[in-house]
Design a protein around this motif. Structure first.
Motif, short mmCIF file in Angstrom:
data_model
loop_
_atom_site.label_atom_id
_atom_site.label_comp_id
_atom_site.label_asym_id
_atom_site.label_seq_id
_atom_site.Cartn_x
_atom_site.Cartn_y
_atom_site.Cartn_z
N GLY A 60 18.04 25.00 85.96
CA GLY A 60 17.91 24.45 84.61
C GLY A 60 16.46 24.33 84.18
N ALA A 61 15.60 23.90 85.09
CA ALA A 61 14.18 23.78 84.77
C ALA A 61 13.57 25.15 84.52
CB ALA A 61 13.44 23.07 85.90
N GLY A 62 13.98 26.14 85.28
CA GLY A 62 13.48 27.49 85.06
C GLY A 62 13.93 28.05 83.73
N LEU A 63 15.17 27.77 83.36
CA LEU A 63 15.65 28.23 82.05
C LEU A 63 14.93 27.51 80.92
CD1 LEU A 63 19.48 28.54 82.72
CD2 LEU A 63 17.82 30.38 82.41
N ALA A 64 14.62 26.24 81.10
CA ALA A 64 13.89 25.51 80.07
C ALA A 64 12.48 26.04 79.90
CB ALA A 64 13.86 24.01 80.41
N CYS A 65 11.94 26.65 80.94
CA CYS A 65 10.59 27.21 80.86
C CYS A 65 10.53 28.48 80.00
CB CYS A 65 10.04 27.49 82.25
SG CYS A 65 9.59 25.99 83.12
N PHE A 66 11.69 29.05 79.67
CA PHE A 66 11.69 30.18 78.74
C PHE A 66 11.15 29.76 77.38
CE2 PHE A 66 14.82 32.40 81.53
CZ PHE A 66 14.07 33.54 81.70
N ALA A 67 11.24 28.47 77.04
CA ALA A 67 10.68 28.00 75.78
C ALA A 67 9.17 28.19 75.77
CB ALA A 67 11.03 26.53 75.57
N MET A 68 8.53 28.01 76.92
CA MET A 68 7.08 28.22 76.98
C MET A 68 6.74 29.70 76.82
SD MET A 68 5.82 25.49 79.83
CE MET A 68 7.02 25.92 81.05
N PHE A 69 7.58 30.57 77.36
CA PHE A 69 7.39 32.00 77.18
C PHE A 69 7.53 32.39 75.70
CE2 PHE A 69 9.33 36.29 77.09
CZ PHE A 69 8.24 37.01 77.57
N GLY A 70 8.52 31.82 75.05
CA GLY A 70 8.71 32.07 73.63
C GLY A 70 7.55 31.53 72.80
N ALA A 71 7.02 30.38 73.18
CA ALA A 71 5.87 29.82 72.47
C ALA A 71 4.65 30.71 72.63
CB ALA A 71 5.58 28.41 72.97
N ALA A 72 4.45 31.25 73.80
CA ALA A 72 3.31 32.15 74.02
C ALA A 72 3.43 33.39 73.16
CB ALA A 72 3.20 32.51 75.49
N LEU A 73 4.63 33.96 73.09
CA LEU A 73 4.84 35.13 72.24
C LEU A 73 4.65 34.77 70.77
CD1 LEU A 73 7.94 36.84 73.86
CD2 LEU A 73 5.56 37.56 73.96
N GLY A 74 5.14 33.61 70.39
CA GLY A 74 5.01 33.18 69.00
C GLY A 74 3.57 32.96 68.58
N VAL A 75 2.79 32.33 69.43
CA VAL A 75 1.37 32.10 69.11
C VAL A 75 0.63 33.42 69.03
CG1 VAL A 75 -0.78 31.13 70.03
CG2 VAL A 75 1.28 29.76 69.99
N GLY A 76 0.91 34.33 69.93
CA GLY A 76 0.27 35.64 69.86
C GLY A 76 0.63 36.38 68.59
#
Length: 74
Positions: A9-25
């Motif tokens: 569950g924690a690993g899946l929640a970390c996908f939000a950080m991946f999405g945020a990195a893509l969004g900021v870029g």
């Protein structure tokens, strides 16, 4: 088994950080592309840039917070 599912569950929640990195870029690349096309309008769009950056980063931080809560909450 419950311990392992907390990590999943924690690993899946970390996908939000991946999405945020893509969004900021994406936000900054779009701003720089538009600023190169029309430099006189770049200063007027700077507030929108900062707002988009803040909202996107907030979503990443919320995802990180959920991951931490899943790992360390009782």
């Amino acid at each position: 088994m419950e311990e392992g599912l907390k990590y999943v569950g924690a690993g899946l929640a970390c996908f939000a950080m991946f999405g945020a990195a893509l969004g900021v870029g994406n936000i900054f690349s779009s701003y720089l592309d538009a600023a190169m096309r029309n430099p006189s309008a770049a200063q007027g769009q700077f507030g929108n840039l900062i707002f988009g950056f803040a909202v996107t980063e907030a979503l990443g931080i919320f995802g990180f917070l959920i991951a931490i809560l899943l790992l360390f909450a009782v």
